[in-house]
Design a protein around this motif. Structure first.
Motif, PDB file in Angstrom:
ATOM      1  N   LEU A  19      -9.545   7.340   5.127  1.00 24.63           N
ATOM      2  CA  LEU A  19      -8.433   7.544   5.630  1.00 24.63           C
ATOM      3  C   LEU A  19      -7.722   8.391   4.847  1.00 24.63           C
ATOM      4  CD1 LEU A  19      -7.639   3.775   6.116  1.00 24.63           C
ATOM      5  CD2 LEU A  19      -8.340   4.547   7.795  1.00 24.63           C
ATOM      6  N   ILE A  20      -6.869   9.157   6.254  1.00 28.94           N
ATOM      7  CA  ILE A  20      -5.772   9.893   6.031  1.00 28.94           C
ATOM      8  C   ILE A  20      -4.639   9.870   6.276  1.00 28.94           C
ATOM      9  CG2 ILE A  20      -5.124  12.592   6.247  1.00 28.94           C
ATOM     10  CD1 ILE A  20      -8.038  13.032   6.234  1.00 28.94           C
ATOM     11  N   GLY A  21      -3.270   9.041   6.096  1.00 27.82           N
ATOM     12  CA  GLY A  21      -2.063   9.035   6.726  1.00 27.82           C
ATOM     13  C   GLY A  21      -1.242  10.175   6.272  1.00 27.82           C
ATOM     14  N   HIS A  22      -0.413  10.116   7.509  1.00 25.70           N
ATOM     15  CA  HIS A  22       0.745  11.151   7.540  1.00 25.70           C
ATOM     16  C   HIS A  22       1.808  10.208   7.685  1.00 25.70           C
ATOM     17  CE1 HIS A  22       3.523  14.552   8.948  1.00 25.70           C
ATOM     18  NE2 HIS A  22       3.604  14.652   7.848  1.00 25.70           N
ATOM     19  N   SER A  23       2.990  10.677   6.687  1.00 21.90           N
ATOM     20  CA  SER A  23       4.969  10.141   7.025  1.00 21.90           C
ATOM     21  C   SER A  23       4.845   8.456   7.462  1.00 21.90           C
ATOM     22  CB  SER A  23       4.836  10.747   8.047  1.00 21.90           C
ATOM     23  OG  SER A  23       6.419  10.367   8.237  1.00 21.90           O
ATOM     24  N   LEU A  27       0.805   2.973   5.908  1.00 26.51           N
ATOM     25  CA  LEU A  27       0.422   2.359   6.112  1.00 26.51           C
ATOM     26  C   LEU A  27      -1.361   2.039   5.741  1.00 26.51           C
ATOM     27  CD1 LEU A  27       0.701   3.173  10.106  1.00 26.51           C
ATOM     28  CD2 LEU A  27       1.458   1.059   8.857  1.00 26.51           C
ATOM     29  N   VAL A  28      -2.165   3.696   5.234  1.00 26.07           N
ATOM     30  CA  VAL A  28      -3.346   3.356   4.740  1.00 26.07           C
ATOM     31  C   VAL A  28      -3.583   2.605   3.590  1.00 26.07           C
ATOM     32  CG1 VAL A  28      -3.652   5.849   5.378  1.00 26.07           C
ATOM     33  CG2 VAL A  28      -2.459   5.422   3.278  1.00 26.07           C
ATOM     34  N   VAL A  57      -8.507   7.366   0.295  1.00 26.28           N
ATOM     35  CA  VAL A  57      -7.553   7.483   0.905  1.00 26.28           C
ATOM     36  C   VAL A  57      -6.456   8.485   0.353  1.00 26.28           C
ATOM     37  CG1 VAL A  57      -5.048   5.698   0.224  1.00 26.28           C
ATOM     38  CG2 VAL A  57      -7.555   4.682   1.720  1.00 26.28           C
ATOM     39  N   VAL A  58      -6.443   9.126   1.597  1.00 22.53           N
ATOM     40  CA  VAL A  58      -5.350  10.078   1.089  1.00 22.53           C
ATOM     41  C   VAL A  58      -4.077  10.573   1.642  1.00 22.53           C
ATOM     42  CG1 VAL A  58      -4.473  12.420   1.747  1.00 22.53           C
ATOM     43  CG2 VAL A  58      -7.023  11.375   1.286  1.00 22.53           C
ATOM     44  N   SER A 110       4.114   0.244  -2.525  1.00 22.63           N
ATOM     45  CA  SER A 110       3.976   0.683  -3.627  1.00 22.63           C
ATOM     46  C   SER A 110       2.277  -1.068  -4.151  1.00 22.63           C
ATOM     47  CB  SER A 110       5.423  -0.149  -5.162  1.00 22.63           C
ATOM     48  OG  SER A 110       5.693   1.454  -4.467  1.00 22.63           O
ATOM     49  N   ILE A 111       3.153  -2.056  -3.465  1.00 18.28           N
ATOM     50  CA  ILE A 111       2.407  -3.717  -4.983  1.00 18.28           C
ATOM     51  C   ILE A 111       1.075  -3.196  -4.068  1.00 18.28           C
ATOM     52  CG2 ILE A 111       1.465  -5.944  -4.157  1.00 18.28           C
ATOM     53  CD1 ILE A 111       4.562  -6.442  -4.351  1.00 18.28           C
ATOM     54  N   ASN A 112       1.091  -2.894  -2.267  1.00 29.28           N
ATOM     55  CA  ASN A 112      -0.658  -2.701  -1.790  1.00 29.28           C
ATOM     56  C   ASN A 112      -1.407  -0.964  -1.888  1.00 29.28           C
ATOM     57  OD1 ASN A 112       0.059  -4.540  -0.185  1.00 29.28           O
ATOM     58  ND2 ASN A 112       1.137  -3.379   2.010  1.00 29.28           N
ATOM     59  N   PHE A 113      -0.781  -0.344  -2.522  1.00 35.84           N
ATOM     60  CA  PHE A 113      -0.934   0.898  -2.968  1.00 35.84           C
ATOM     61  C   PHE A 113      -2.250   0.610  -4.840  1.00 35.84           C
ATOM     62  CE2 PHE A 113       1.404   4.138  -0.709  1.00 35.84           C
ATOM     63  CZ  PHE A 113      -0.269   4.720  -0.158  1.00 35.84           C
ATOM     64  N   ASP A 114      -1.234  -0.044  -5.412  1.00 33.78           N
ATOM     65  CA  ASP A 114      -1.483  -0.640  -6.686  1.00 33.78           C
ATOM     66  C   ASP A 114      -2.714  -1.505  -6.244  1.00 33.78           C
ATOM     67  OD1 ASP A 114      -0.804   0.658  -9.193  1.00 33.78           O
ATOM     68  OD2 ASP A 114       1.257  -0.759  -9.272  1.00 33.78           O
TER      69      ASP A 114
END
Length: 423
Positions: free
Chosen positions: A155-159, A164-165, A178-179, A253-257
């Protein structure tokens, strides 16, 4: 239809342009596609390398506003003369540029027209799923495409898409990387309020009026978080829909972690919309060892420089270099997690030679492959045999400084390790 969270409509006048058909440009193929999601037939373009075989492929999750598949923006009107003087009068298509650049480097990319472009007469009701989750049907479409390498879907997400990614990835465990490009950490209402006031200050606008609008936005979304009944719709979406959105955005932040896949977060140093301080907030909050942070000089929110209306090649090269390493390792490290088949390399970083401690179960006929940071095979050693201490000495005196990925293959097992070559 929905509010231009984060900027596109705040800063410039938006005008979609015509769609492209099937074309082949500079070693890539652009394939027009359709996928159905939430009552709308979404239209998009799937960019592929012009070569045979299955390829790693991404869905690009767009930023805020009703973007077409190219992310087309006419740099006219509004505050462009104040904020983007060097781009005034240009048309930028950052998603098309990014997708083409990645396709030229061996990756497929699917971009799509958002709901307001694909289905301008959509009758509603609007929901979180049909406004923000078409990416999931795009992923489902890719899984059935004969050119997709299903072990390397990312996945690539911008802004807004960068926010959302991680949420989408957690819902789709087959996503392998994920990017996030210029993704915000600050919640929707706070960053939108910041933008209103910041733009008014920069462009000699009515700061008091901007502050009043900012206060109204902050107040509305505070009531949404509290679940206050009877709230009016905001930008065409109900308070209930916005509450679901806030649950996702406030937890970014929780989702990224929680992610267990390689993650790249890129900040743009000249970004007026999602300032680089957002990247620093992520650095201070995230603990996952799988996250890499990059900052690119001289780029604005739309991934261009101040006077060139196309996505920076430096940004594309950065993504390609990171993907090449991370998509290889994300697949093989899945085997490591199950079988603990890792190589010990010492010293690491090294400069002249390193000792690779071979697993006791490795056979004398094992093959060692060495890949550079772009995923290119640069050296193969056949018939690997351990020396005293079960070590194999590898001469790296001719290696360029940088990161390398090692794969030791035996008849029945695969072992991997990462090596850094110092100056």
């Amino acid at each position: 239809m929905r509010f231009a969270f984060i900027f596109a409509l705040l800063l410039i006048a938006y005008h979609p342009v015509g769609l492209i058909g099937q074309t082949a440009v500079s070693g890539i193929v652009a394939e027009s596609v359709n996928f159905f999601h939430g009552g709308c037939n979404f239209r998009g373009t799937l960019y592929w390398p012009d070569s045979e075989g299955a390829h790693p492929v991404a869905v690009l999750i767009p930023g805020s506003g009703q973007n077409d598949r190219h992310g087309t923006l006419q740099m006219v009107g509004g505050n462009v003369e104040c904020l983007y003087l060097g781009l005034l009068g240009s048309t930028i298509r950052p998603y098309r540029d990014l997708a083409r650049g990645l396709a030229e480097s061996g990756y497929g990319v699917l971009t799509y027209d958002e709901l307001g472009i694909s289905c301008p007469s959509f009758p509603g009701p609007f929901s979180f799923e049909n406004l923000w989750m078409p990416v999931e049907s795009a992923l489902e479409f890719l899984r059935t495409h004969d050119k997709t390498n299903n072990d390397r879907v990312f996945l690539i997400g911008h802004s807004e898409g960068g926010m959302l990614v991680p949420y989408v990835s957690l819902r789709n465990p087959d996503v392998s990387a994920v990017v996030s490009l210029a993704g915000p950490r600050t919640p929707l209402d706070s960053i939108l309020a910041y933008q209103l006031v910041e733009i008014a200050q920069r462009c000699n606008g009515n700061v008091a009026e901007a502050q009043s609008q900012a206060d109204q936005i902050l107040s509305y979304f505070n009531f949404v978080r509290l679940g206050l009944p009877g709230l009016p719709d905001f930008a065409g979406a109900s308070a209930q829909v916005w509450r679901k959105y806030l649950q996702v955005s406030d937890s970014v932040s929780i989702n990224f972690d929680l992610l267990n896949v390689p993650t790249l977060m890129v900040g743009m140093r000249d970004d007026l919309n999602v300032p680089l301080s957002e990247q620093e907030r992520f650095r201070n909050e995230l603990n996952s060892p799988l996250i890499d942070f990059y900052e690119i000089e001289g780029l604005n929110h739309y991934m261009t420089t101040a006077d060139v209306p196309s996505v920076s090649l430096q940004l594309i090269d950065t993504i390609v270099e990171w993907l090449s390493r991370s998509l290889i390792s994300s697949i093989l490290e899945h085997e490591l997690l199950e079988n603990e088949l890792n190589l010990h390399i010492f010293p690491n970083p090294g400069s002249e030679s390193v000792a690779i401690t071979l697993p006791e179960s490795s056979e004398p006929g094992s093959v060692l492959e060495i890949y550079d940071s772009l995923g290119r095979l640069i050296l193969t050693h056949s018939g690997i045999s351990p020396t005293e201490g079960n070590n194999f000495m590898l001469d790296i005196s001719n290696f360029r400084p940088g990161n390398y990925f090692l794969i030791l293959r035996s008849d029945i097992k695969v072992y991997t390790g990462k090596l850094m070559v110092a100056d």
